[in-house]
Design an enzyme around this catalytic site. Structure first.
Site, PDB file in Angstrom:
ATOM      1  N   LYS A  47       0.613  -1.009  -0.045  1.00 40.81           N
ATOM      2  CA  LYS A  47      -0.099   0.312   0.529  1.00 40.81           C
ATOM      3  C   LYS A  47       0.969   1.304  -0.118  1.00 40.81           C
ATOM      4  O   LYS A  47       2.169   0.838   0.319  1.00 40.81           O
ATOM      5  CB  LYS A  47      -0.558  -0.080   1.309  1.00 40.81           C
ATOM      6  CG  LYS A  47      -2.112   0.545   1.398  1.00 40.81           C
ATOM      7  CD  LYS A  47      -3.085   0.543   2.785  1.00 40.81           C
ATOM      8  CE  LYS A  47      -3.819   1.555   2.940  1.00 40.81           C
ATOM      9  NZ  LYS A  47      -4.980   1.660   1.374  1.00 40.81           N
ATOM     10  N   CYS A 130      -1.457  12.062  -5.378  1.00 38.37           N
ATOM     11  CA  CYS A 130      -1.852  12.666  -4.289  1.00 38.37           C
ATOM     12  C   CYS A 130      -1.563  13.598  -4.613  1.00 38.37           C
ATOM     13  O   CYS A 130      -0.771  14.534  -5.712  1.00 38.37           O
ATOM     14  CB  CYS A 130      -0.709  12.117  -3.222  1.00 38.37           C
ATOM     15  SG  CYS A 130       0.543  12.136  -3.686  1.00 38.37           S
ATOM     16  N   THR A 192      -6.681   4.834 -10.228  1.00 37.89           N
ATOM     17  CA  THR A 192      -8.306   5.065 -10.258  1.00 37.89           C
ATOM     18  C   THR A 192      -8.317   6.184 -11.326  1.00 37.89           C
ATOM     19  O   THR A 192      -7.742   7.412 -10.974  1.00 37.89           O
ATOM     20  CB  THR A 192      -8.146   5.438  -9.242  1.00 37.89           C
ATOM     21  OG1 THR A 192      -8.349   5.760  -8.334  1.00 37.89           O
ATOM     22  CG2 THR A 192      -8.700   3.507  -8.323  1.00 37.89           C
ATOM     23  N   THR A 265      -8.492  -4.451  -8.038  1.00 38.12           N
ATOM     24  CA  THR A 265     -10.506  -4.784  -7.492  1.00 38.12           C
ATOM     25  C   THR A 265     -10.178  -6.515  -7.575  1.00 38.12           C
ATOM     26  O   THR A 265     -10.947  -7.070  -7.151  1.00 38.12           O
ATOM     27  CB  THR A 265     -11.542  -3.631  -8.461  1.00 38.12           C
ATOM     28  OG1 THR A 265     -10.093  -2.520  -8.192  1.00 38.12           O
ATOM     29  CG2 THR A 265     -12.482  -4.016  -8.092  1.00 38.12           C
TER      30      THR A 265
HETATM   31  C1  LIG Z   1      -9.749  -0.026  -1.878  1.00 35.73           C
HETATM   32  C2  LIG Z   1      -7.597   0.560  -3.238  1.00 35.73           C
HETATM   33  C3  LIG Z   1      -6.560   0.841  -2.155  1.00 35.73           C
HETATM   34  C4  LIG Z   1      -5.915   1.511  -3.335  1.00 35.73           C
HETATM   35  N1  LIG Z   1      -4.671   2.310  -2.573  1.00 35.73           N
HETATM   36  C5  LIG Z   1      -3.734   2.690  -3.246  1.00 35.73           C
HETATM   37  C6  LIG Z   1      -2.728   3.023  -2.600  1.00 35.73           C
HETATM   38  O1  LIG Z   1      -2.662   3.029  -1.822  1.00 35.73           O
HETATM   39  N2  LIG Z   1      -1.048   3.058  -3.313  1.00 35.73           N
HETATM   40  C7  LIG Z   1      -1.846   3.111  -5.144  1.00 35.73           C
HETATM   41  O2  LIG Z   1      -1.024   3.922  -6.009  1.00 35.73           O
HETATM   42  N3  LIG Z   1      -3.276   3.163  -6.225  1.00 35.73           N
HETATM   43  C8  LIG Z   1      -3.867   2.173  -4.885  1.00 35.73           C
HETATM   44  N4  LIG Z   1      -5.319   1.610  -5.503  1.00 35.73           N
HETATM   45  C9  LIG Z   1      -5.242   2.168  -6.965  1.00 35.73           C
HETATM   46  C10 LIG Z   1      -5.406   0.332  -7.298  1.00 35.73           C
HETATM   47  O3  LIG Z   1      -3.855  -0.019  -7.109  1.00 35.73           O
HETATM   48  C11 LIG Z   1      -5.390   0.644  -8.640  1.00 35.73           C
HETATM   49  O4  LIG Z   1      -4.238   1.416  -9.760  1.00 35.73           O
HETATM   50  C12 LIG Z   1      -6.654   0.761  -9.640  1.00 35.73           C
HETATM   51  O5  LIG Z   1      -7.590  -0.482  -8.323  1.00 35.73           O
HETATM   52  C13 LIG Z   1      -6.829  -0.171 -10.762  1.00 35.73           C
HETATM   53  O6  LIG Z   1      -6.644  -1.211 -11.240  1.00 35.73           O
HETATM   54  P1  LIG Z   1      -8.222  -2.251 -10.468  1.00 35.73           P
HETATM   55  O7  LIG Z   1      -8.836  -2.097 -11.361  1.00 35.73           O
HETATM   56  O8  LIG Z   1      -7.209  -4.155 -10.980  1.00 35.73           O
HETATM   57  O9  LIG Z   1      -7.878  -2.031  -8.947  1.00 35.73           O
HETATM   58  C14 LIG Z   1      -6.537   1.824  -4.522  1.00 35.73           C
HETATM   59  C15 LIG Z   1      -7.503   1.352  -4.763  1.00 35.73           C
HETATM   60  C16 LIG Z   1      -8.236   0.664  -4.266  1.00 35.73           C
HETATM   61  C17 LIG Z   1      -9.618  -0.184  -4.543  1.00 35.73           C
END
Ligand SMILES: Cc1cc2nc3c(=O)[nH]c(=O)nc-3n(C[C@H](O)[C@H](O)[C@H](O)COP(=O)(O)O)c2cc1C
Length: 304
Positions: A47, A130, A192, A265
Site C-alpha cells: 500500500k 496525491c 483510479t 479490484t
Molecule cells: C481500495 C483501494 C485502495 C487503493 N490504494 C492505493 C494506494 O494506496 N496506492 C496506489 O498507488 N493505488 C491505490 N489504489 C489503486 C490501485 O492500485 C489500482 O491502480 C486501481 O485500483 C486500478 O486497478 P484495478 O482495476 O485492478 O483495481 C487503490 C485502489 C483501491 C480499490
C-alpha cells in the site's frame, strides 16, 4: 516441445511471472503480502507508504458500482517506520517487494524513498495520485512537478523506480515523458479514474469525500488506452493496471505494450486465486499460439 517461460525481467528486476498485486488493495502486513506471493504473484506491491501515520478519510470510503468500485481511502497508512518492521519479515522470506510511496512535500518523497531503499525493497513505485507537492491540484497532472519529484528521488536511491500515473489528465503521454526525463526506470499505468456515486435514497453522494477513484472492469478500456499511448511515447517499460480480472485481460495489456501487470479490484471479486488463474491462462495462451516467453507479446498489437 520448447519450454514456456512466464519469467520476466523489468527495469533490472527478475520476476518468476509478470503478475503483481496493485497497491492498496490488501493493506500492509507482511502476512497478507506473503500470502499474495504464495498464491502465485511474481512480486508484491505495498500500500502507499508516507512519512507519518495517516488516518485517511472517514467511512464510507468504498462504493460498489456496475463494473467496479469507487474508493476514496485518503491514503491511510501507518507511516514508514512501522512498515520497515513488516519489510524485514517479507525480505526474510525472499519475496520481491515493490514499495509504493508518497510524500506531502518533495523532501518527504525523498526521505520515504531513501528509508525504504536502505531497508532493502527491490523496487519503488512513486504514487503520483496525491496532492501536488507544490500545492496545486494533483501531482500526477503536472509534468514539471512529476519530473522534479522523479529526479529528486532517483538522485538518492539506487533501486528501480516506477512512477505510477494517474489517468485523470488530458494527455497521459506528456506526464509519462516527464517521468522518463526525470529518470524513471518504468511506469505503472494507471491509478483510479475520478468518479462519483450517488444514493437516491439519501439524495447525497455515497462517499464521505464526495468523489473517489473508479477501479475494476469499468476502468479497463481507459487504462488499456493509456498503456497503448504511453507505449508509443516512451522507451521505458510499463506495468499495466486497471480492471485486470482474467488471463484474457492480461494478454490484452501485454499486446498493448505492458511488460508486467498489476491486479487490484479482482483480488476482492475473485479472491487470491486470481494470480494462479491469470498465470495459467497466460501459459496456455503462449503455448497454443506458438510463443515461448511473455516478452514476445509485449506491444505486439502495435505492429502494422
Ligand atoms: C481500495 C483501494 C485502495 C487503493 N490504494 C492505493 C494506494 O494506496 N496506492 C496506489 O498507488 N493505488 C491505490 N489504489 C489503486 C490501485 O492500485 C489500482 O491502480 C486501481 O485500483 C486500478 O486497478 P484495478 O482495476 O485492478 O483495481 C487503490 C485502489 C483501491 C480499490
Amino acid at each position: 516441445m520448447a519450454e514456456i517461460r512466464l519469467a520476466i525481467e523489468i527495469a533490472g528486476l527478475n520476476l518468476r511471472n509478470p503478475v503483481m498485486n496493485a497497491a492498496g488493495i490488501l493493506g500492509l502486513t507482511a502476512d497478507l503480502l506473503r500470502r499474495v506471493y504464495e498464491e502465485g504473484a511474481g512480486a508484491v506491491v505495498t500500500k502507499s507508504i508516507g512519512l507519518k501515520p495517516r488516518m485517511g478519510h472517514p467511512n464510507p470510503t468504498v462504493a460498489i458500482v456496475e463494473g467496479g468500485l469507487i474508493n476514496a481511502m485518503g491514503l491511510p497508512n501507518p507511516g514508514v517506520e512501522y512498515f520497515l518492521g513488516e519489510l524485514e519479515k517479507l525480505k526474510a522470506g525472499g519475496i520481491p517487494v515493490v514499495a509504493s510511496f508518497f510524500g506531502e512535500t518533495l523532501d518527504e518523497f525523498v526521505e520515504v524513498a531513501s528509508r525504504l531503499s536502505e531497508a532493502g525493497v527491490d523496487a519503488l513505485e512513486l504514487n503520483c495520485s496525491c496532492p501536488n507537492v507544490e500545492g496545486v491540484g494533483i501531482l500526477g497532472s503536472d509534468p514539471g512537478a512529476v519530473k522534479r519529484v522523479t529526479e529528486a528521488v532517483k538522485g538518492c536511491v539506487d533501486k528501480p523506480l516506477f512512477v505510477k500515473l494517474s489517468p485523470n489528465v488530458s494527455d497521459i503521454t506528456e506526464i509519462a515523458r516527464a517521468a522518463e526525463r526525470g529518470g524513471a526506470d518504468g511506469l505503472t499505468a494507471v491509478n483510479t479514474l475520478r468518479a462519483i456515486a450517488l444514493s437516491i435514497e439519501a439524495r447525497r453522494p455515497i462517499l464521505s469525500n464526495v468523489t473517489g477513484g473508479l477501479s475494476g472492469p469499468a476502468l479497463k478500456p481507459v487504462a488499456l488506452r493509456c498503456v497503448w499511448e504511453i507505449y508509443e511515447a516512451v522507451e521505458i517499460p510499463i506495468i499495466g493496471c486497471g480492471g485486470i480480472t482474467t488471463w484474457r485481460d492480461a494478454v490484452e495489456y501485454l499486446l498493448a505494450g505492458a511488460s508486467a501487470l498489476q491486479v487490484g479490484t479482482a483480488i476482492m471479486t475473485r479472491g487470491l486465486r486470481v494470480f494462479r488463474e491469470i498465470n495459467m491462462g497466460l501459459r496456455n495462451y503462449l503455448e497454443e499460439n506458438g510463443f515461448r516467453e511473455v516478452s514476445e507479446l509485449v506491444g505486439l498489437a502495435h505492429e502494422s
